[in-house]
Scaffold this motif. Sequence first.
Motif: not given
Length: 437
Positions: A290-319
């Motif tokens: 599972m990724p560090d961060f999940i985005i679009h949690t207000d929708t029916a289809n949340p996805i792993p962060s592509p980066g730049g949303y949580g810690d504001f780094v590129d690795t947010e979608g990785y374990y």
Amino acid sequence: MQRRLFLRTGSASALTLALAACGGGGGGGSELSTGVTADGIGPGSTSRRAVDGPDTYPFGARLDPYVAGILPSASADQMDAVIRRSYDAWKARAIVDVPTVRGGKAVKFGNSGAYLTVSEGIGYGMLITVLMAGHDPQARSLFDGLLTTVRARPAYSIPEHGRWLLDWRLTIDGSSTDAAGGGWNAMDGDLDIAMALLMADRQWGSSSGWNYKQEAINTINAMAAWNMKPDGTTKGMATPHVSRTSDYMTGHFRAFKRATGDALWDRAIDRSYQLVDRMQSVFSPNCGLMPDFIIHTDTANPIPSPGGYGDFVDTEGYYFANAQRNPWRWGTDYVTSGDTRWRDVCNKLVSFIERDTGGQANRISAGYHLDGFAMNRSYEPEGMIGPMLCGAMVDPRFQGFLDNLWNWNAGNFTTDYYDSELQLIPMIVASGNWWNP
């Protein structure tokens, strides 16, 4: 080596309001704005003198047997000896005085020359000291010193609720400034602080000195109002539809429900599982990552962060540096609650890690892409290896891997910040010494 970045939590609309209201905040002004002084004295608090008392759950007592899972093959005495030795080394390195808070203590933030501590570290320190009472006669005074700092350095930019939350990062002299934490909280730190306070109420009671139980409830309710959506989803500050998987501390949520009766925390457990199950099933079906961060949690289809949303780094979608804590949290919850959802989540993850490493702890990568690609095997990442202990406790088929993980952590304990805590607390859990309030 320090690799951590942090998510500051809250809502975007409240951010604008708070910045307008606090007039920049920082330093002594933050204390005056909440009625909390540098002595840690504020409304709703009791006397601040340290009070000696019996430890009702001394380290090594194992009064509450786990309801599920397995333990390492080492004997209880062997494991306790390792933990005592590791704790003593951790304490000597980690616990420091806060120059600007009388009686205040902190957990030192790495080797940074700019920052003394972060709220996450103080939360770890409070969990560790309340668990080690009975081994360390100073445990309560250290715990109270950490709590003194918590209440002396509130999240001053958060309207109404900030007095019960901790400014997420303090300067080298222990001050709050806009350039350090900015008066915002980090949910992971406050979650551990609240849990540790509930544990302190069980360990020492709340009839003299600090009223640990009320302090816990104050923080729990503040997080419910500021860090949570009504459906139980955790949220970010400037990005409220971003959620950090390592904030899904489901065992803590159960304790918060018992303490407050608030059904929000039941919903938080269910929502955490929904999000994690989707990440494993849809985005990591072969690895259970599972990724560090999940985005679009207000929708029916949340996805792993592509980066730049949580810690504001590129690795947010990785374990990676955040999600590595997850097997510790969820394995701990399973062995104490028996909730098979978290056994199943850990089973998927640990099965992959065991296959990937051949069951050898020192082969664990410092991070993984969700397809299982190893990010870095150039060193042995203690902060990744430690939490895997608890994940491996969920199923007897992991006994050999669990024993290898225990032996490696016992023989390779570090005192470096973050990695140290991510070894010590999981070792306490794996030894059977964790308990709930």
